[in-house]
Design a protein around this motif. Structure first.
Motif, short mmCIF file in Angstrom:
data_model
loop_
_atom_site.label_atom_id
_atom_site.label_comp_id
_atom_site.label_asym_id
_atom_site.label_seq_id
_atom_site.Cartn_x
_atom_site.Cartn_y
_atom_site.Cartn_z
N ALA A 119 0.32 18.01 -13.57
CA ALA A 119 0.31 16.81 -14.42
C ALA A 119 1.20 15.73 -13.83
O ALA A 119 0.89 14.53 -13.92
CB ALA A 119 0.77 17.17 -15.83
N GLY A 120 2.30 16.13 -13.21
CA GLY A 120 3.20 15.16 -12.60
C GLY A 120 2.61 14.50 -11.37
O GLY A 120 2.92 13.33 -11.08
N VAL A 121 1.77 15.20 -10.66
CA VAL A 121 1.20 14.67 -9.42
C VAL A 121 -0.01 13.77 -9.69
O VAL A 121 -0.32 12.89 -8.88
CB VAL A 121 0.81 15.83 -8.48
N LEU A 122 -0.69 13.95 -10.81
CA LEU A 122 -1.92 13.21 -11.09
C LEU A 122 -1.77 11.69 -11.01
O LEU A 122 -2.63 11.03 -10.40
CB LEU A 122 -2.45 13.61 -12.47
N PRO A 123 -0.71 11.08 -11.59
CA PRO A 123 -0.58 9.62 -11.44
C PRO A 123 -0.47 9.16 -9.99
O PRO A 123 -1.01 8.11 -9.62
CB PRO A 123 0.71 9.30 -12.22
N PHE A 124 0.19 9.96 -9.15
CA PHE A 124 0.31 9.61 -7.74
C PHE A 124 -1.04 9.74 -7.03
O PHE A 124 -1.38 8.93 -6.16
CB PHE A 124 1.34 10.50 -7.05
N VAL A 125 -1.82 10.75 -7.41
CA VAL A 125 -3.17 10.90 -6.86
C VAL A 125 -4.01 9.69 -7.23
O VAL A 125 -4.78 9.17 -6.41
CB VAL A 125 -3.83 12.19 -7.36
N TRP A 126 -3.86 9.21 -8.45
CA TRP A 126 -4.56 8.01 -8.89
C TRP A 126 -4.15 6.81 -8.03
O TRP A 126 -4.97 5.99 -7.65
CB TRP A 126 -4.26 7.75 -10.36
N TRP A 127 -2.85 6.73 -7.74
CA TRP A 127 -2.36 5.64 -6.89
C TRP A 127 -2.96 5.72 -5.48
O TRP A 127 -3.37 4.70 -4.91
CB TRP A 127 -0.84 5.65 -6.81
N THR B 36 0.79 -1.22 0.00
CA THR B 36 0.00 0.00 0.00
C THR B 36 0.83 1.27 0.00
O THR B 36 0.39 2.28 -0.53
CB THR B 36 -0.92 0.01 1.22
N SER B 37 1.99 1.26 0.61
CA SER B 37 2.76 2.49 0.74
C SER B 37 3.88 2.61 -0.28
O SER B 37 4.66 3.55 -0.24
CB SER B 37 3.37 2.59 2.15
N TYR B 38 3.97 1.65 -1.20
CA TYR B 38 5.05 1.66 -2.17
C TYR B 38 4.50 1.61 -3.59
O TYR B 38 4.08 0.55 -4.06
CB TYR B 38 6.00 0.48 -1.93
N PRO B 39 4.43 2.74 -4.26
CA PRO B 39 3.95 2.75 -5.65
C PRO B 39 4.82 1.85 -6.54
O PRO B 39 5.95 1.54 -6.19
CB PRO B 39 4.08 4.23 -6.04
N PRO B 40 4.32 1.46 -7.71
CA PRO B 40 4.94 0.35 -8.45
C PRO B 40 5.88 0.73 -9.59
O PRO B 40 6.14 -0.12 -10.45
CB PRO B 40 3.72 -0.38 -9.01
N ALA B 41 6.39 1.95 -9.65
CA ALA B 41 7.12 2.37 -10.85
C ALA B 41 8.29 1.46 -11.18
O ALA B 41 8.37 0.91 -12.29
CB ALA B 41 7.61 3.81 -10.67
N VAL C 121 -5.17 2.87 -3.67
CA VAL C 121 -4.86 2.27 -2.37
C VAL C 121 -6.07 2.36 -1.44
O VAL C 121 -6.43 1.39 -0.76
CB VAL C 121 -3.64 2.97 -1.73
N LYS C 122 -6.70 3.51 -1.43
CA LYS C 122 -7.85 3.72 -0.55
C LYS C 122 -9.01 2.81 -0.92
O LYS C 122 -9.75 2.31 -0.05
CB LYS C 122 -8.28 5.19 -0.60
N GLN C 123 -9.19 2.58 -2.23
CA GLN C 123 -10.30 1.74 -2.68
C GLN C 123 -10.00 0.26 -2.57
O GLN C 123 -10.92 -0.56 -2.41
CB GLN C 123 -10.62 2.08 -4.15
N THR C 124 -8.71 -0.11 -2.65
CA THR C 124 -8.34 -1.53 -2.72
C THR C 124 -7.99 -2.11 -1.36
O THR C 124 -8.37 -3.24 -1.04
CB THR C 124 -7.15 -1.71 -3.67
N PHE C 125 -7.27 -1.33 -0.55
CA PHE C 125 -6.78 -1.84 0.73
C PHE C 125 -7.53 -1.17 1.87
O PHE C 125 -7.71 0.05 1.88
CB PHE C 125 -5.28 -1.58 0.87
#
Length: 347
Positions: A300-308, A142-147, A312-316
């Motif tokens: 624009a750079g922050v949007l993918p992280f907001v999606w992540w 949950t705390s580690y994005p997958p890049a 996380v909030k919806q999945t975990f």
């Protein structure tokens, strides 16, 4: 599929993205790392929508197709690239890449702490074709994005899953970011300046005791990619469209590498704003354009992280490392008074 055939497909695909970006004006020294980051963002979109395996094939074969297109057009002397010349640091970087890559391919994966779970994520995504979910109970994702995990997954999808393949994949990312540093040289024919940079990179590898290259910790990836981002801002300072696109891409991927990348993003944002303000002739219109350029690029750079974060909030239901009073209260409720006193005494 053999290792060499898979590697050839991956390499040709990367070459296709490199050639495309160079024809769009990207510096040849920044094109490698930029091509890798663009692929990560496309893979991220596929992964978040549940089509990771298809995404890997689409992204790679698209690069192969682009490479073929540019080869045919070059044969007819159209859209040819300007030859940048060969310099001493090119030989050094090629030698470094071959030697280090060969060594890492034969190296076992080393874990230094409980957060070194990128290898587990990669293995999960390679054999399931999707991001981990709450029901998998395999890792604390949950705390580690997958890049970086996505980048490594793409590589091992073609060459086969192994410790060495994962280490080489992450080193390719590091190598691309390190090579981008040479874009900032004003006179690349000066051997002393070039080898000063080579020596600095070598020292950073040798004395990188806490992280090293034989594990998948991203603590070295973050600063080296940040340096490449800063160099790109300097190189593109007179080209506003390319500058804004460069910042948006690097900010996006850094935030998707690890949450702590916020610190590096602040550095990039500060230098980006300074560049927007100081590297053009001042005009009253810039009171409007500078804030718009800055907000649009960082936004624009922050949007993918907001999606992540939304994912996380919806999945975990619970994040192992979330920062909240409820999380701390739950953690402390399981400790006895004696244990808490012992912890306080130690501090």
């Amino acid at each position: 599929m053999s290792v060499w055939l898979g590697f050839a497909i991956y390499a040709i695909g990367l070459l296709g993205y490199n050639g495309t970006l160079r024809r769009l004006g990207v510096s040849p020294y920044l094109a490698w790392i930029t091509a890798m980051l663009v692929q990560i963002l496309i893979l991220y979109g596929f992964a978040m929508t549940g089509w990771l395996t298809l995404g890997i094939q689409v992204v790679t074969y698209l690069g192969v197709g682009l490479a073929g297109l540019w080869l045919v057009m070059s044969f007819f002397r159209k859209a040819q690239l300007r030859f940048e010349g060969i310099h001493l640091f090119d030989f050094w970087m090629i030698g470094l890449g071959i030697v280090t890559g060969h060594t890492l391919w034969q190296s076992p994966l080393v874990h230094y702490d409980n957060f070194s779970h990128w290898a587990v994520m990669v293995k999960f995504m390679v054999f399931t074709g999707r991001l981990p979910g709450a029901s998998d109970h395999l890792i604390s994702f949950t705390s580690y994005p997958p890049a970086t995990a996505l980048f490594i997954t793409q590589f091992v999808h073609w060459v086969g899953f192994s410790d060495g393949a994962m280490l080489v994949a992450q080193f390719i990312l590091i190598w691309g970011a390190a090579y981008a540093i040479f874009a900032g040289l004003r006179d690349r024919s000066r051997a002393l300046t070039s080898f000063a940079l080579c020596f600095t990179l070598a020292i950073s590898f040798v004395f990188n005791v806490a992280i090293r290259l034989n594990n998948l910790l991203v603590d070295y990836v973050l600063p080296i990619v940040t340096i490449a981002a800063l160099v790109g801002i300097f190189v593109y300072r007179k080209r506003p469209i390319l500058l804004c696109a460069h910042v948006a891409i690097f900010v996006s991927v850094l935030l998707l590498v690890k949450n702590s990348a916020t610190f590096f993003v602040i550095m990039i944002g500060a230098y980006f704003l300074y560049t927007l303000i100081t590297n053009h002739h001042w005009h009253w219109r810039r009171l409007i354009t500078v804030p718009i350029q800055f907000a649009a690029s960082i936004g624009a750079g922050v949007l993918p992280f907001v999606w992540w974060q939304w994912h996380v909030k919806q999945t975990f239901t619970v994040s192992k490392h979330q920062i909240s009073t409820q999380a701390y209260a739950k953690q402390l409720s399981g400790e006895s008074q004696q244990a808490l006193l012992k912890i306080g005494t130690s501090f």
